[in-house]
Design a protein around this motif. Structure first.
Motif, PDB file in Angstrom:
ATOM      1  N   VAL A   1       6.064  -5.161  -8.471  1.00 19.15           N
ATOM      2  CA  VAL A   1       5.740  -6.298  -9.325  1.00 19.15           C
ATOM      3  C   VAL A   1       6.466  -6.116 -10.658  1.00 19.15           C
ATOM      4  N   ILE A   2       7.047  -7.200 -11.150  1.00 20.09           N
ATOM      5  CA  ILE A   2       7.659  -7.194 -12.481  1.00 20.09           C
ATOM      6  C   ILE A   2       6.728  -7.969 -13.406  1.00 20.09           C
TER       7      ILE A   2
ATOM      8  N   GLU B   1      -1.834   0.599  -8.587  1.00 20.27           N
ATOM      9  CA  GLU B   1      -0.785   1.622  -8.490  1.00 20.27           C
ATOM     10  C   GLU B   1      -1.176   2.759  -7.543  1.00 20.27           C
ATOM     11  N   PRO B   2      -2.437   3.226  -7.553  1.00 18.49           N
ATOM     12  CA  PRO B   2      -2.820   4.280  -6.604  1.00 18.49           C
ATOM     13  C   PRO B   2      -2.703   3.870  -5.132  1.00 18.49           C
ATOM     14  N   TYR B   3      -2.633   2.560  -4.865  1.00 21.60           N
ATOM     15  CA  TYR B   3      -2.439   2.082  -3.495  1.00 21.60           C
ATOM     16  C   TYR B   3      -0.965   1.922  -3.144  1.00 21.60           C
TER      17      TYR B   3
ATOM     18  N   LYS C   1       4.081  -0.665  -7.114  1.00 20.58           N
ATOM     19  CA  LYS C   1       4.777  -0.264  -8.335  1.00 20.58           C
ATOM     20  C   LYS C   1       4.886  -1.445  -9.288  1.00 20.58           C
ATOM     21  N   PHE C   2       4.594  -1.199 -10.568  1.00 21.84           N
ATOM     22  CA  PHE C   2       4.665  -2.230 -11.598  1.00 21.84           C
ATOM     23  C   PHE C   2       5.742  -1.864 -12.621  1.00 21.84           C
ATOM     24  N   HIS C   3       6.610  -2.819 -12.918  1.00 17.04           N
ATOM     25  CA  HIS C   3       7.615  -2.654 -13.965  1.00 17.04           C
ATOM     26  C   HIS C   3       7.165  -3.474 -15.170  1.00 17.04           C
ATOM     27  N   PHE C   4       6.923  -2.822 -16.300  1.00 19.21           N
ATOM     28  CA  PHE C   4       6.485  -3.501 -17.517  1.00 19.21           C
ATOM     29  C   PHE C   4       7.703  -3.703 -18.413  1.00 19.21           C
ATOM     30  N   ILE C   5       8.146  -4.953 -18.543  1.00 15.39           N
ATOM     31  CA  ILE C   5       9.406  -5.211 -19.229  1.00 15.39           C
ATOM     32  C   ILE C   5       9.232  -6.258 -20.329  1.00 15.39           C
ATOM     33  N   ASP C   6      10.282  -6.371 -21.151  1.00 14.43           N
ATOM     34  CA  ASP C   6      10.343  -7.397 -22.192  1.00 14.43           C
ATOM     35  C   ASP C   6      10.861  -8.681 -21.553  1.00 14.43           C
ATOM     36  N   PHE C   7      10.025  -9.714 -21.549  1.00 19.27           N
ATOM     37  CA  PHE C   7      10.381 -10.984 -20.917  1.00 19.27           C
ATOM     38  C   PHE C   7      11.084 -11.953 -21.873  1.00 19.27           C
TER      39      PHE C   7
END
Length: 379
Positions: free
Chosen positions: A91-92, A110-112, A115-121
């Motif tokens: 996920v972004i 996340e434990p499942y 993956k999460f990407h935390f970005i500047d939108f």
């Protein structure tokens, strides 16, 4: 049908039995059937309830959507949308995010193996750097909580469609009155109905709205199977709140503008976050995709000490120090210790959520009283 008319009438009609103009509270857990499998569309209230159906249809209409689902909280709605994912998916999402969303992303999903990407939108093209064959969803908050960053929904939706990725938009801060993400290409709209939609600080509820029938069926399966659904009393209260949404939002916007302008000229304030200022990041996008700029404002004090911030936050007489937002009453919130307390300090400070920042939810009280309260608290 225009917005104000939909707010009052969409999904609702007089009760056929009594003629009651308000949707009844169907306080029932189950429904009789003429024979096994022969029912009138309602079997068990975990899955469907007539009061809830009226609310769901109304919220869907306000978002120009076809299908709505109401949940027991905004986080229950968010969790249900995330159930569309499976281990290995990516996920972004934004790096300036509501603390509860950050928490559920990092601590629960996340434990499942998601993956999460935390970005500047702020520049949607940045998304392309994180896209790959595992990307399944883009989760956008706009305006963001609490620094009111604006994300170009139309630009993000084009990227999402090019790559066959779902786009979900948390529209809580704007409300359907100010912004309609489905019209800009989003697949899912999420609301914390607790906030502006209900608007009276007496309901905790969430909602999802979609246009695609297959996506709706998937979400409905999780919704019914897992049971994060609201009771009919809360649905009735939310329906009642919606009837004045358009009137309330006009007042929130008018008061918000005057409060933001007052705070920007105050000598003790370093920075004011409000999308209506021409120099606010992506202000031109806000002008295009929103109808006004709302009543949410965040401020950063020149004095960086947390003691000063606590003193001011505790000095208001009309504004109340409390969690939440979007009610008729004005609220003050200290994100670092309240709504965003679950985000590590080094993470939140990178996007400006510092200890000397407070968030204001400007209500619909008399503006002179609000400005006077700000004056005395900041003295």
């Amino acid at each position: 049908m225009k917005f104000a008319t939909k707010a009052i009438h969409a999904g609702q009609s007089p009760d056929p039995t009594t003629g009651a103009i308000m949707t009844p509270i169907f306080q029932t857990s189950t429904y009789t059937q003429a024979a096994p499998g022969k029912h009138k569309g309602y079997e068990y209230s975990r899955g469907t309830n007539p009061t809830r159906t009226a609310l769901e249809d109304c919220i869907a209409a306000l978002e120009n959507g076809k299908f709505g689902l109401a949940f027991s909280s905004g986080m229950a709605a968010t969790e249900t949308a995330l159930k569309l994912l499976k281990p290995g998916d990516e996920v972004i999402t934004g790096n300036d995010l509501y603390g509860g969303s950050y928490r559920i992303f990092t601590k629960l999903f996340e434990p499942y193996g998601i993956k999460f990407h935390f970005i500047d939108f702020s520049n949607p093209e940045t998304i392309r750097e994180y896209l790959n064959e595992k990307t399944r969803m883009i989760w956008v908050e706009t305006p963001t909580n609490p620094t009111l960053q604006i994300v170009d929904i139309l630009a993000v939706s084009k990227i999402a469609k090019e790559n066959n990725v779902l786009l979900a938009v948390d529209n809580t801060f704007a409300s359907p009155y100010l912004q309609n993400p489905l019209d800009l290409g989003a697949d899912i709209v999420m609301h914390s109905v607790t906030k502006y939609i209900s608007g009276h600080s007496d309901v905790v509820m969430g909602a999802l709205v979609v246009n695609d029938e297959e996506l709706y069926k998937q979400l409905f399966f999780y919704y019914n199977a897992c049971g994060g659904t609201p009771g009919p009393q809360d649905c009735f209260l939310a329906l009642r709140g919606i009837k004045t949404l358009h009137v309330r939002m006009k007042a929130h916007c008018e008061n918000g503008r005057q409060v933001a302008e007052y705070l920007r000229s105050h000598p003790k304030i370093e920075k004011v976050y409000w999308p209506g200022f021409p120099d606010h990041n992506n202000h031109d996008i806000a002008k295009t995709q929103m109808r006004d700029f709302g009543g949410m404002i965040s401020i950063v004090f020149k004095d960086t000490s947390i003691e000063n911030t606590f003193r001011i936050a505790s000095s208001f007489k009309v504004f109340s120090l409390a969690e939440s937002l979007g009610g008729v009453e004005s609220l003050i919130n200290h994100p670092a210790t309240m709504t965003h307390g679950s985000i590590p300090k080094e993470v939140r400070e990178k996007v400006g959520v510092v200890d000397n920042l407070i968030r204001l939810s400007v209500g619909i009280e008399d503006i002179e009283d609000l400005l006077e309260d700000l004056k005395q608290a900041l003295a």
